[in-house]
Design a protein around this motif. Structure first.
Motif, short mmCIF file in Angstrom:
data_model
loop_
_atom_site.label_atom_id
_atom_site.label_comp_id
_atom_site.label_asym_id
_atom_site.label_seq_id
_atom_site.Cartn_x
_atom_site.Cartn_y
_atom_site.Cartn_z
N MET A 1 1.56 -8.05 -0.20
CA MET A 1 0.38 -7.93 0.65
C MET A 1 -0.85 -7.75 -0.22
SD MET A 1 0.72 -4.04 2.15
CE MET A 1 -0.88 -4.16 2.91
N THR A 2 -2.02 -8.02 0.34
CA THR A 2 -3.26 -7.87 -0.41
C THR A 2 -4.11 -6.78 0.22
OG1 THR A 2 -4.37 -9.58 0.91
CG2 THR A 2 -3.26 -10.29 -1.11
N ILE A 3 -4.77 -6.02 -0.65
CA ILE A 3 -5.68 -4.98 -0.20
C ILE A 3 -7.03 -5.21 -0.88
CG2 ILE A 3 -6.16 -2.51 -0.11
CD1 ILE A 3 -3.21 -1.96 -0.20
N ARG A 4 -8.05 -5.37 -0.08
CA ARG A 4 -9.41 -5.53 -0.59
C ARG A 4 -10.18 -4.24 -0.31
NH1 ARG A 4 -12.91 -9.76 -1.77
NH2 ARG A 4 -11.31 -11.27 -1.14
N VAL A 5 -10.66 -3.60 -1.38
CA VAL A 5 -11.39 -2.34 -1.22
C VAL A 5 -12.88 -2.56 -1.43
CG1 VAL A 5 -9.38 -1.01 -1.96
CG2 VAL A 5 -11.14 -1.62 -3.63
N ALA A 6 -13.67 -1.72 -0.81
CA ALA A 6 -15.12 -1.80 -0.95
C ALA A 6 -15.53 -1.55 -2.40
CB ALA A 6 -15.78 -0.78 -0.04
N SER A 22 -6.38 -6.44 -4.59
CA SER A 22 -5.16 -6.03 -5.28
C SER A 22 -3.96 -6.50 -4.50
CB SER A 22 -5.11 -4.50 -5.42
OG SER A 22 -6.20 -4.02 -6.17
N ARG A 23 -2.95 -6.93 -5.22
CA ARG A 23 -1.68 -7.30 -4.59
C ARG A 23 -0.69 -6.16 -4.81
NH1 ARG A 23 -1.35 -12.34 -2.74
NH2 ARG A 23 -2.95 -13.84 -3.39
N VAL A 24 -0.14 -5.68 -3.74
CA VAL A 24 0.80 -4.56 -3.83
C VAL A 24 2.07 -4.91 -3.07
CG1 VAL A 24 -1.04 -2.85 -4.06
CG2 VAL A 24 -0.18 -3.42 -1.80
N PRO A 25 3.21 -4.46 -3.58
CA PRO A 25 4.46 -4.72 -2.85
C PRO A 25 4.54 -3.84 -1.60
CG PRO A 25 4.86 -3.35 -4.77
CD PRO A 25 3.43 -3.77 -4.85
N SER A 26 5.07 -4.38 -0.54
CA SER A 26 5.24 -3.62 0.69
C SER A 26 6.68 -3.74 1.15
CB SER A 26 4.30 -4.14 1.79
OG SER A 26 4.57 -3.50 3.01
N ASP A 27 7.29 -2.58 1.42
CA ASP A 27 8.69 -2.58 1.85
C ASP A 27 8.83 -2.50 3.36
OD1 ASP A 27 7.85 -0.02 2.32
OD2 ASP A 27 9.10 0.90 0.77
N GLY A 28 7.70 -2.53 4.06
CA GLY A 28 7.75 -2.47 5.51
C GLY A 28 7.88 -1.06 6.07
N THR A 29 8.07 -0.07 5.18
CA THR A 29 8.20 1.32 5.65
C THR A 29 7.05 2.20 5.17
OG1 THR A 29 9.56 1.92 3.73
CG2 THR A 29 10.71 1.12 5.70
N SER A 30 6.40 1.81 4.07
CA SER A 30 5.28 2.60 3.55
C SER A 30 4.07 2.47 4.48
CB SER A 30 4.89 2.14 2.14
OG SER A 30 5.94 2.36 1.23
N THR A 31 3.36 3.56 4.66
CA THR A 31 2.18 3.51 5.52
C THR A 31 1.00 2.90 4.77
OG1 THR A 31 1.37 5.70 4.85
CG2 THR A 31 2.94 5.60 6.70
N LEU A 32 0.02 2.49 5.55
CA LEU A 32 -1.19 1.92 4.97
C LEU A 32 -1.88 2.94 4.06
CD1 LEU A 32 -2.99 -0.53 4.90
CD2 LEU A 32 -4.10 0.26 6.99
N GLY A 65 2.95 -9.28 3.30
CA GLY A 65 2.06 -10.42 3.46
C GLY A 65 0.80 -10.11 4.24
N ALA A 66 0.65 -8.88 4.69
CA ALA A 66 -0.53 -8.51 5.46
C ALA A 66 -1.78 -8.50 4.58
CB ALA A 66 -0.32 -7.15 6.11
N GLU A 67 -2.92 -8.67 5.22
CA GLU A 67 -4.20 -8.59 4.54
C GLU A 67 -4.94 -7.35 5.03
OE1 GLU A 67 -6.44 -12.13 5.00
OE2 GLU A 67 -4.95 -13.41 4.00
N VAL A 68 -5.29 -6.49 4.09
CA VAL A 68 -5.90 -5.20 4.41
C VAL A 68 -7.28 -5.11 3.77
CG1 VAL A 68 -5.69 -2.69 4.16
CG2 VAL A 68 -3.64 -4.08 4.57
N ARG A 69 -8.21 -4.56 4.52
CA ARG A 69 -9.53 -4.27 3.97
C ARG A 69 -9.81 -2.78 4.14
NH1 ARG A 69 -13.38 -8.44 3.06
NH2 ARG A 69 -12.47 -10.51 3.37
#
Length: 244
Positions: A1-6, A22-32, A65-69
């Motif tokens: 998944m990708t995380i875009r920070v201000a 940033s690209r970070v691995p997500s296991d589907g259980t970790s919170t945002l 695969g989610a996109e987070v801002r």
């Protein structure tokens, strides 16, 4: 998944990863929230988050695969106040002593002890509903902390500007003891005259005394410097109020 920070949050990322995305691995259980903190951003510094363009809570568990801002906190940042309370209360860590004295000069209720450890700071912040100000990122990651903020700047002038910009608190200059945070009350010159130096007695007529520690105050040789701090702080907070 990708995380875009201000942009304002990039300072918290390791230098090697200090890019906007940033690209970070997500296991589907970790919170945002957990994933954002894994980048180095303390949650108290993270503002509104979106997941796939929709508002998301830090407790949300994003899919791979989610996109987070992640935005920065809004400024001025609201702080929950108790009935009758007009400005936030603060507690500062052991490295911010000069900032604490300047905040007290402005009349802000500012707790500070130069020997208080991290667990005790969190306890005081929670029990007295004080905003914990610190430059210790690890301290801001403590789950028990009800409200904290990272202080930007290495110089006290810059630190004070950052705090005022972030919270725009109501100021009451010259009403608190810079030594202990107690409230100042007017005191008659005759009552304290025997404790004053001869030059002070001749030069000044208006005095205040701390209701807690008894320290006596008057506009002395450093008055010009302190007046400048008060003037600039007042102007900054007033400008923030106009911009709201």
């Amino acid at each position: 998944m990708t995380i875009r920070v201000a942009d304002e949050l990039l300072m918290f990322l390791p230098a090697a990863r200090r890019g906007p995305v940033s690209r970070v691995p997500s296991d589907g259980t970790s919170t945002l929230g957990h994933l954002v903190e894994s980048l180095g951003v303390p949650l108290p510094e993270a503002g509104p988050m979106t997941l796939g363009g929709e508002p998301a809570d830090p407790s949300t568990r994003p899919d791979p695969g989610a996109e987070v801002r992640v935005a920065s906190v809004p400024r001025p940042q609201p702080v929950p106040l108790e009935p009758g309370q007009v400005a936030p209360r603060f507690v500062l860590d052991v490295h911010l002593g000069t900032l604490a004295r300047r905040m007290r000069l402005l009349g802000l209720d500012t707790a500070y002890h130069n020997d208080m450890d991290d667990p005790a700071l969190v306890v005081q912040a929670n029990e007295e509903r004080r905003v914990l100000l610190t430059q210790d990122r690890g301290l801001l990651r403590r789950r028990a902390l009800w409200f904290g903020a990272y202080v930007r700047g290495s110089r006290p002038d810059d630190q004070l500007r950052d705090v005022l910009d972030r919270f725009a608190p109501v100021l009451r200059p010259w009403t608190r003891c810079t030594a202990c945070n107690g409230e100042l009350v007017p005191v008659d010159k005759q009552e304290i005259e025997r404790d004053l130096e001869a030059g002070t007695r001749r030069s000044y007529d208006v005095y205040g005394r701390c209701a807690d520690c008894g320290q006596v105050y008057w506009r002395g040789a450093h008055g010009g410097h302190l007046e400048k701090i008060v003037h600039e702080a007042t102007r900054q907070v007033e400008a923030a109020g106009v911009a709201k």
